[in-house]
Motif scaffolding. Structure first.
Motif, PDB file in Angstrom:
ATOM      1  N   SER A 134       0.817  -1.219   0.000  1.00 55.98           N
ATOM      2  CA  SER A 134       0.000   0.000   0.000  1.00 55.98           C
ATOM      3  C   SER A 134       0.851   1.270   0.000  1.00 55.98           C
ATOM      4  O   SER A 134       0.380   2.338  -0.412  1.00 55.98           O
ATOM      5  CB  SER A 134      -0.923   0.012   1.221  1.00 55.98           C
ATOM      6  N   GLU A 135       2.098   1.187   0.456  1.00 56.14           N
ATOM      7  CA  GLU A 135       2.959   2.358   0.564  1.00 56.14           C
ATOM      8  C   GLU A 135       3.909   2.506  -0.618  1.00 56.14           C
ATOM      9  O   GLU A 135       4.717   3.440  -0.650  1.00 56.14           O
ATOM     10  CB  GLU A 135       3.754   2.281   1.871  1.00 56.14           C
ATOM     11  N   MET A 136       3.816   1.604  -1.581  1.00 56.04           N
ATOM     12  CA  MET A 136       4.718   1.648  -2.725  1.00 56.04           C
ATOM     13  C   MET A 136       4.108   2.464  -3.862  1.00 56.04           C
ATOM     14  O   MET A 136       2.897   2.426  -4.098  1.00 56.04           O
ATOM     15  CB  MET A 136       5.030   0.226  -3.205  1.00 56.04           C
ATOM     16  N   LYS A 137       4.948   3.150  -4.581  1.00 56.57           N
ATOM     17  CA  LYS A 137       4.469   3.987  -5.682  1.00 56.57           C
ATOM     18  C   LYS A 137       3.890   3.145  -6.817  1.00 56.57           C
ATOM     19  O   LYS A 137       3.091   3.635  -7.622  1.00 56.57           O
ATOM     20  CB  LYS A 137       5.599   4.864  -6.208  1.00 56.57           C
ATOM     21  N   GLN A 138       4.287   1.871  -6.886  1.00 59.78           N
ATOM     22  CA  GLN A 138       3.778   1.008  -7.954  1.00 59.78           C
ATOM     23  C   GLN A 138       2.319   0.633  -7.755  1.00 59.78           C
ATOM     24  O   GLN A 138       1.674   0.135  -8.683  1.00 59.78           O
ATOM     25  CB  GLN A 138       4.611  -0.283  -8.038  1.00 59.78           C
ATOM     26  N   PHE A 139       1.789   0.832  -6.542  1.00 60.12           N
ATOM     27  CA  PHE A 139       0.408   0.422  -6.273  1.00 60.12           C
ATOM     28  C   PHE A 139      -0.556   1.586  -6.417  1.00 60.12           C
ATOM     29  O   PHE A 139      -0.374   2.652  -5.819  1.00 60.12           O
ATOM     30  CB  PHE A 139       0.276  -0.148  -4.864  1.00 60.12           C
ATOM     31  N   LYS A 140      -1.584   1.350  -7.224  1.00 59.12           N
ATOM     32  CA  LYS A 140      -2.732   2.245  -7.317  1.00 59.12           C
ATOM     33  C   LYS A 140      -3.975   1.375  -7.377  1.00 59.12           C
ATOM     34  O   LYS A 140      -4.008   0.373  -8.094  1.00 59.12           O
ATOM     35  CB  LYS A 140      -2.643   3.128  -8.560  1.00 59.12           C
ATOM     36  N   ALA A 141      -4.971   1.740  -6.617  1.00 64.67           N
ATOM     37  CA  ALA A 141      -6.191   0.933  -6.543  1.00 64.67           C
ATOM     38  C   ALA A 141      -6.777   0.721  -7.929  1.00 64.67           C
ATOM     39  O   ALA A 141      -6.806   1.638  -8.763  1.00 64.67           O
ATOM     40  CB  ALA A 141      -7.210   1.599  -5.627  1.00 64.67           C
ATOM     41  N   SER A 142      -7.223  -0.507  -8.176  1.00 65.27           N
ATOM     42  CA  SER A 142      -7.932  -0.893  -9.404  1.00 65.27           C
ATOM     43  C   SER A 142      -7.072  -0.836 -10.653  1.00 65.27           C
ATOM     44  O   SER A 142      -7.591  -0.821 -11.775  1.00 65.27           O
ATOM     45  CB  SER A 142      -9.186  -0.028  -9.607  1.00 65.27           C
ATOM     46  N   THR A 143      -5.757  -0.797 -10.496  1.00 69.46           N
ATOM     47  CA  THR A 143      -4.866  -0.839 -11.653  1.00 69.46           C
ATOM     48  C   THR A 143      -3.864  -1.973 -11.477  1.00 69.46           C
ATOM     49  O   THR A 143      -3.580  -2.411 -10.361  1.00 69.46           O
ATOM     50  CB  THR A 143      -4.094   0.483 -11.823  1.00 69.46           C
ATOM     51  N   GLY A 144      -3.322  -2.434 -12.603  1.00 71.95           N
ATOM     52  CA  GLY A 144      -2.322  -3.475 -12.544  1.00 71.95           C
ATOM     53  C   GLY A 144      -1.044  -2.982 -11.890  1.00 71.95           C
ATOM     54  O   GLY A 144      -0.673  -1.811 -12.000  1.00 71.95           O
ATOM     55  N   VAL A 145      -0.366  -3.882 -11.202  1.00 74.31           N
ATOM     56  CA  VAL A 145       0.870  -3.550 -10.492  1.00 74.31           C
ATOM     57  C   VAL A 145       2.042  -4.177 -11.236  1.00 74.31           C
ATOM     58  O   VAL A 145       2.026  -5.375 -11.544  1.00 74.31           O
ATOM     59  CB  VAL A 145       0.828  -4.057  -9.037  1.00 74.31           C
ATOM     60  N   VAL A 146       3.058  -3.369 -11.512  1.00 71.28           N
ATOM     61  CA  VAL A 146       4.286  -3.851 -12.134  1.00 71.28           C
ATOM     62  C   VAL A 146       5.436  -3.628 -11.156  1.00 71.28           C
ATOM     63  O   VAL A 146       5.733  -2.491 -10.786  1.00 71.28           O
ATOM     64  CB  VAL A 146       4.574  -3.130 -13.463  1.00 71.28           C
ATOM     65  N   LEU A 147       6.053  -4.715 -10.733  1.00 66.43           N
ATOM     66  CA  LEU A 147       7.233  -4.648  -9.870  1.00 66.43           C
ATOM     67  C   LEU A 147       8.434  -4.930 -10.749  1.00 66.43           C
ATOM     68  O   LEU A 147       8.658  -6.059 -11.178  1.00 66.43           O
ATOM     69  CB  LEU A 147       7.126  -5.670  -8.738  1.00 66.43           C
ATOM     70  N   LYS A 148       9.226  -3.901 -11.043  1.00 65.04           N
ATOM     71  CA  LYS A 148      10.323  -4.020 -11.990  1.00 65.04           C
ATOM     72  C   LYS A 148      11.638  -3.577 -11.349  1.00 65.04           C
ATOM     73  O   LYS A 148      11.711  -2.534 -10.695  1.00 65.04           O
ATOM     74  CB  LYS A 148      10.054  -3.167 -13.232  1.00 65.04           C
ATOM     75  N   GLY A 149      12.639  -4.415 -11.526  1.00 65.12           N
ATOM     76  CA  GLY A 149      13.987  -4.044 -11.102  1.00 65.12           C
ATOM     77  C   GLY A 149      14.209  -4.003  -9.605  1.00 65.12           C
ATOM     78  O   GLY A 149      15.150  -3.356  -9.139  1.00 65.12           O
ATOM     79  N   ILE A 150      13.365  -4.688  -8.835  1.00 67.26           N
ATOM     80  CA  ILE A 150      13.558  -4.736  -7.380  1.00 67.26           C
ATOM     81  C   ILE A 150      14.542  -5.862  -7.080  1.00 67.26           C
ATOM     82  O   ILE A 150      14.245  -7.032  -7.319  1.00 67.26           O
ATOM     83  CB  ILE A 150      12.228  -4.949  -6.648  1.00 67.26           C
ATOM     84  N   LYS A 151      15.701  -5.498  -6.541  1.00 64.88           N
ATOM     85  CA  LYS A 151      16.750  -6.494  -6.362  1.00 64.88           C
ATOM     86  C   LYS A 151      17.369  -6.411  -4.976  1.00 64.88           C
ATOM     87  O   LYS A 151      17.951  -5.397  -4.605  1.00 64.88           O
ATOM     88  CB  LYS A 151      17.830  -6.318  -7.434  1.00 64.88           C
ATOM     89  N   GLY A 152      17.197  -7.496  -4.236  1.00 61.46           N
ATOM     90  CA  GLY A 152      17.928  -7.643  -2.997  1.00 61.46           C
ATOM     91  C   GLY A 152      19.229  -8.370  -3.267  1.00 61.46           C
ATOM     92  O   GLY A 152      19.731  -8.409  -4.394  1.00 61.46           O
ATOM     93  N   ARG A 153      19.773  -8.976  -2.231  1.00 64.87           N
ATOM     94  CA  ARG A 153      20.995  -9.752  -2.362  1.00 64.87           C
ATOM     95  C   ARG A 153      20.825 -11.064  -1.606  1.00 64.87           C
ATOM     96  O   ARG A 153      19.895 -11.220  -0.808  1.00 64.87           O
ATOM     97  CB  ARG A 153      22.195  -8.983  -1.801  1.00 64.87           C
ATOM     98  N   ALA A 154      21.712 -11.992  -1.853  1.00 64.16           N
ATOM     99  CA  ALA A 154      21.611 -13.284  -1.181  1.00 64.16           C
ATOM    100  C   ALA A 154      21.648 -13.126   0.335  1.00 64.16           C
ATOM    101  O   ALA A 154      21.024 -13.909   1.064  1.00 64.16           O
ATOM    102  CB  ALA A 154      22.733 -14.203  -1.647  1.00 64.16           C
ATOM    103  N   ASP A 155      22.358 -12.120   0.826  1.00 64.56           N
ATOM    104  CA  ASP A 155      22.442 -11.902   2.268  1.00 64.56           C
ATOM    105  C   ASP A 155      21.488 -10.803   2.746  1.00 64.56           C
ATOM    106  O   ASP A 155      21.572 -10.364   3.893  1.00 64.56           O
ATOM    107  CB  ASP A 155      23.864 -11.543   2.679  1.00 64.56           C
ATOM    108  N   GLY A 156      20.577 -10.386   1.872  1.00 61.18           N
ATOM    109  CA  GLY A 156      19.611  -9.363   2.257  1.00 61.18           C
ATOM    110  C   GLY A 156      18.482  -9.250   1.254  1.00 61.18           C
ATOM    111  O   GLY A 156      18.540  -8.458   0.307  1.00 61.18           O
ATOM    112  N   TRP A 157      17.448 -10.067   1.452  1.00 60.50           N
ATOM    113  CA  TRP A 157      16.310 -10.096   0.529  1.00 60.50           C
ATOM    114  C   TRP A 157      15.401  -8.891   0.765  1.00 60.50           C
ATOM    115  O   TRP A 157      15.441  -8.264   1.828  1.00 60.50           O
ATOM    116  CB  TRP A 157      15.490 -11.372   0.724  1.00 60.50           C
TER     117      TRP A 157
END
Length: 685
Positions: A134-157
């Motif tokens: 709900s706090e992410m800019k990618q989320f808007k009610a009633s619209t599709g959500v695209v999560l692009k380029g979100i990258k953690g690391r093996a020692d920090g997901w």
């Protein structure tokens, strides 16, 4: 050049060649949570009568770092085409470091030729950042959500909590798209809608986990159904392979709309190291045609059709680069909204098709499809399928073809089969012939309670021997139940063509349709089933889906030990998926609960109850009752949610209000707040 110099050069060349070959003999280790694939290349100096019969020459030992005693794995598989030893180490503990040792018999002694280490995956990897959807800019009610380029690391997901639902209309191709992400966990997402797919995970993703999601209402709604005899409205140039299939509002055949879609159709064989766990994937918008029937909608409504391959939505539609884990999910259609396949693969005829390699599918409930419960077709290289429950499908599992192998099918329960026409064929179908059947299937400790062939040759490809497959079976129970239609009756194993790798033994056969009740294997291979058991396995209550064994069962202790797979601490091994004295829960899951019934057969106006026994559980667990969206004929007479206490029990009461003379199929779930569930099927005959 003098002789001494020449001898020196020859010796130097031989040493270099030896070093080169030795360098190639490094083992590749690919762990998941509970298993680890291994590969050893450049194994030239051996021959075996069967690819699985390597135990006299090679053995692989393993132990956890803190253990003293070495244990032996299931025998390595030898691929003569690639001069490679490979296989799977199974039943491991997660988040644990293991040591392995490959040994070869030389001069009557075991000599270590390779050592290595690996660490199994953790269910709780280190998380460096937790976000709310709900706090992410990618989320808007009633619209599709695209999560692009979100990258953690093996020692920090990176973990994203689905604190708000994603609900979209058909204006969006996907409700949720995951693109170019790594080390990402999506937890407790609710996803509804998507014109084609609810969730799409693109081929450039790695190490992405979807945990505890509720996914529904995806895919296109049909407006018409193909009728090829009407060449004006349904030209063969457009629909020649799609007779009787459903069409959307743009005149396009509805196929493979997915609850979760992995990858893309093309050269890149899908994402890598994807985990789908404890998800509830259910109730698509559309449905698939059956193999034959009467057209339901459109200009050709009411016109029958014969023998046409189902097309329609899929539960999970997948292609993988490897490391795919699908565990503890409920993937279900509904009686009037049946999926094409529950778990389907694409590029099935290719060596990297479908699940491809190093994959685990376990603890899943798969029900309500017109074709297969699960497609393993494709590479099947160290693909492990175990502890699953499959029902209400025309076919339980498809393995045709196995392009590389080996695949492991262990402790699965297949029963209560049937498509929307109440027709069924095979428990597991296999084939591919000389052209495509290059890999071996291990069928170990499975339980079948069906009418047709339990393990069967079918056709794939164009070879004369297109029904040929490579199979090794041990410790299975083949129960051919009573069937009024003689054409629908089958046997335990049907093998249309033999293969030098094939061997079947230590299985139980029972046929309720024969006077002597003696089941059979119709084999072309010789020297098989010398230790078979013939007789009623004496399940506790097969009519209610309880497939544990009674104390007097002839299946108790009659199996053959399969190292690292079914060894029972060195004691005798029972036949079938569920051992005597063990838990009855199917599918098998890591939760200490059991029901007294997993299958109900009721009349059109009836009452019933299911008792749930609870063992040792974590505090704070609750449950909710859910059912298929087309089960308006099934009514709960008890509270649909409640708290669960350890060492207790509770009862679920219900009634049916169905139309007399019609048959109904459905399932309800006792879904716990940790994402696990107890499925209970309901049949009104």
């Amino acid at each position: 050049m003098n002789c001494l110099h020449r001898t020196f050069l020859i010796a130097l060349v031989l040493i270099c060649c030896w070093v080169s070959v030795s360098a190639q003999k490094k083992m590749q280790l690919v762990p998941t949570f509970e298993n680890c694939s291994y590969y050893c290349d450049s194994v030239f100096d051996v021959t075996f009568d069967k690819a699985w019969n390597t135990a006299a020459t090679f053995r692989l030992l393993y132990k956890s770092k803190d253990e003293l005693e070495w244990k032996e794995t299931f025998s390595p598989y030898y691929d003569i085409r690639r001069f490679q030893l490979r296989g799977s180490i199974m039943n491991l503990k997660e988040n644990t470091e293991y040591e392995i040792r490959l040994e070869k018999m030389r001069r009557n002694k075991w000599v270590t030729v390779k050592k290595d280490k690996f660490v199994t995956w953790s269910s709780c990897p280190p998380v460096k950042k937790v976000l709310k959807l709900s706090e992410m800019k990618q989320f808007k009610a009633s619209t599709g959500v695209v999560l692009k380029g979100i990258k953690g690391r093996a020692d920090g997901w990176v973990k994203i909590i689905g604190d708000v639902p994603i609900e979209v209309s058909s204006a969006y191709r996907q409700a949720l798209e995951i693109d170019d992400c790594k080390y990402l966990i999506l937890e407790k997402f609710v996803v509804k809608g998507g014109r084609i797919d609810a969730v799409a995970i693109r081929e450039n993703c790695e190490d992405v986990r979807i945990v505890g999601a509720d996914i529904s209402a995806w895919g296109r709604i049909a407006v018409d159904q193909v009728h090829l005899e009407d060449s004006v409205n349904y030209p063969a140039s457009k629909y020649k392979r799609d007779n009787a299939c459903f069409i959307d509002d743009e005149g396009i055949v509805i196929r493979n709309d997915a609850g979760i879609y992995l990858g893309t159709v093309g050269k890149v064989p899908g994402p890598k190291n994807i985990v789908i766990e404890r998800c509830y994937i259910h109730d698509p918008n559309g449905h698939s045609n059956a193999w034959h029937g009467v057209r339901e909608i459109g200009r050709a409504k009411g016109i029958p059709y014969r023998f046409w391959h189902p097309q329609g939505p899929q539960g999970i539609y997948m292609r993988s680069r490897g490391g795919l884990v699908i565990r503890y999910n409920d993937v279900v259609g509904a009686d009037h909204y049946r999926l094409h396949d529950l778990l389907g693969g694409f590029n099935n005829g290719k060596i990297d098709g479908g699940m491809n390699m190093d994959a685990d599918v376990y603890g899943n409930y798969l029900a309500f499809s017109q074709d297969d419960g699960l497609e393993m077709d494709g590479g099947q290289c160290n693909v492990r399928l175990y502890n699953n429950r499959i029902e209400q499908a025309r076919v339980g599992i498809s393995t045709a073809p196995n392009k590389r192998g080996p695949s492991y099918l262990v402790r699965n329960v297949i029963f209560n089969l049937g498509d929307s026409n109440r027709e069924y064929s095979y428990g597991i179908k296999n084939g591919g012939g000389t052209m495509h059947s290059h890999g071996l299937h291990y069928f170990i400790n499975n339980t079948f309670h069906i009418s047709g062939n339990c393990i069967s040759s079918v056709g794939y490809g164009s070879d004369v021997d297109r029904g040929m497959f490579q199979g090794y079976s041990r410790n299975n129970i083949f129960f051919n139940r009573k069937e009024d239609n003689p054409k629908a009756r089958g046997c335990g194993i049907y093998e249309s063509h033999s293969h030098s790798n094939n061997h079947f033994d230590y299985d139980l056969f029972f046929d309720a349709n024969k006077k002597d009740k003696k089941g059979e294997a119709r084999l072309k291979s010789v020297d098989c089933e010398r230790h078979a058991v013939y007789g009623d396995p004496l399940f506790v209550s097969p009519e209610t889906g309880v497939f544990t064994l009674l104390p007097e069962s002839p299946a108790i202790g009659k199996g053959q030990i399969q190292m690292n797979i079914s060894e029972n601490g060195g004691r005798t091994v029972d036949l079938g998926a569920l051992s005597y004295g063990g838990a009855s829960l199917i599918p098998q899951r890591p939760i200490d609960v059991q029901a007294d019934k997993y299958l109900l057969t009721m009349s059109f106006q009836d009452t019933g109850k299911v008792n749930i026994k609870v063992g040792d559980l974590l505090a704070g667990l609750s449950y909710t009752l859910t059912k298929n969206k087309d089960m308006d004929w099934f009514i709960f007479d008890t509270a649909q949610q409640g708290e669960v206490m350890s060492d207790s029990s509770f009862t679920i009461s219900f009634k049916t209000k169905a139309e007399e003379g019609k048959s109904y199929r459905g399932v309800f779930f006792v879904r716990f707040s940790n994402g696990l569930s107890i499925p209970v099927s309901v049949n009104i005959l």
